[in-house]
Design an enzyme around this catalytic site. Structure first.
Site, mmCIF file in Angstrom:
data_model
loop_
_atom_site.group_PDB
_atom_site.id
_atom_site.type_symbol
_atom_site.label_atom_id
_atom_site.label_comp_id
_atom_site.label_asym_id
_atom_site.label_seq_id
_atom_site.Cartn_x
_atom_site.Cartn_y
_atom_site.Cartn_z
ATOM 1 N N GLY A 265 0.794 -1.205 0.000
ATOM 2 C CA GLY A 265 0.000 0.000 0.000
ATOM 3 C C GLY A 265 0.834 1.266 0.000
ATOM 4 C CG HIS A 266 0.238 6.039 1.164
ATOM 5 N ND1 HIS A 266 0.248 6.677 -0.048
ATOM 6 C CD2 HIS A 266 0.557 6.989 2.095
ATOM 7 C CE1 HIS A 266 0.545 7.962 0.119
ATOM 8 N NE2 HIS A 266 0.757 8.162 1.405
ATOM 9 C CG PHE A 267 3.102 4.563 4.943
ATOM 10 C CD1 PHE A 267 4.075 5.540 4.873
ATOM 11 C CD2 PHE A 267 1.815 4.941 5.309
ATOM 12 C CE1 PHE A 267 3.792 6.868 5.174
ATOM 13 C CE2 PHE A 267 1.522 6.264 5.610
ATOM 14 C CZ PHE A 267 2.510 7.229 5.541
#
Length: 290
Positions: A265-267
């Site tokens: 995901g985003h991180f």
């Protein structure tokens, strides 16, 4: 190869900036620029992985992490201002040529650094660091766009949801196949720092100022076409903030950009840190000095 990470402060324009640093002082430099709502803490495992070959520097932006966080009525929080502070920190550290790793908010700061001094940038690593309209996921961004267009109690309430513990956790675990690999330390630390008195106003100011970033994209694209820096786009393909089309778009301007869409995901570092570190070592190793 691993290395010791040092935790330091520097005074820039009268503000204390915290930064993490690892690697030999005379090695090629890689600057890691974090996003919202985190800090250089997001790079805590990446720094020692790269320190054997590179001088790796990861600052906390003003208002984030352990850097100063003056109230929003005492400091004009804009991406221009955060860029100026980052440039000042690099001058203070004697850094004039460097590669950048950008993620989320770190991207518009990195793009401004590159546009201001193209000769300084030796390579670009973008990990869910957007530079194209195609990267925006409208389901997430509509709330931000509404707030940028008009500040009302309703639009502010919508944007304040991003400052809650629930939404900070959402950024970390969304798109991760096995949530148990993501440490709760991440979202709890971020939320604690977001919850400091007055920090909500800091974050609201930056949400408003994010509207200044897409208008820079044409200049960014022209810079990429003109200078053709080595580009590695390593992306959590399940990111619901900046989607994978944002990674693919870099090839429009740098045809030999290396694009890797990883499960995450985003991180992305939280679930695929070792894989990202290996891609970076290979990428920078093939493109000479960092």
């Amino acid at each position: 190869m691993t290395g010791t990470v040092h935790h330091r402060y520097a005074t820039v324009q009268g503000r204390q900036l915290f930064y993490r640093e690892a690697g030999p002082a005379d090695a090629p430099v890689l600057v890691l620029l974090h996003g919202f709502p985190t800090s250089s803490f997001m790079f805590r495992t990446l720094l020692p992985e790269l320190a054997g070959r590179y001088r790796v520097i990861a600052p906390d932006h003003l208002g984030f992490g352990y850097s100063d966080a003056p109230p929003a009525d005492e400091f004009d929080y804009t991406f221009d201002a955060l860029t100026d502070l980052t440039a000042g920190l690099l001058r203070e550290l004697g850094v004039s040529r460097y590669a950048i790793y950008v993620q989320d908010y770190g991207a518009p700061i990195g793009w401004r650094l590159a546009l201001a001094d193209p000769s300084a940038i030796t390579a670009i690593i973008t990990q869910n660091g957007n530079g194209y309209d195609a990267g925006f996921v409208p389901d997430f961004w509509q709330t931000v766009w509404d707030y940028q267009r008009e500040q009302t109690p309703e639009t502010e309430a919508g944007i304040r949801a991003a400052l809650t513990l629930e939404m900070v956790k959402w950024q970390y675990v969304t798109g991760v196949a096995d949530e148990s690999v993501v440490s709760p330390d991440t979202w709890h630390q971020d939320f604690a720092l977001l919850s400091r008195p007055g920090n909500d106003a800091v974050q609201l100011a930056l949400f408003r100022d994010y509207a200044t970033n897409p208008p820079l994209y044409p200049a960014l694209h022209e810079y990429l076409r003109r200078t053709r820096p080595p580009v590695l786009a390593v992306w959590g393909k399940n990111d619901e903030i900046f989607g994978p089309d944002g990674a693919r778009a870099f090839a429009d301007d740098v045809p030999d950009a290396e694009i890797h869409l990883l499960d995450g995901g985003h991180f992305l570092l939280e679930s695929a840190g070792a894989e990202v570190a290996e891609l970076i070592r290979d990428f920078l190793g093939r493109h000479g000095s960092a």
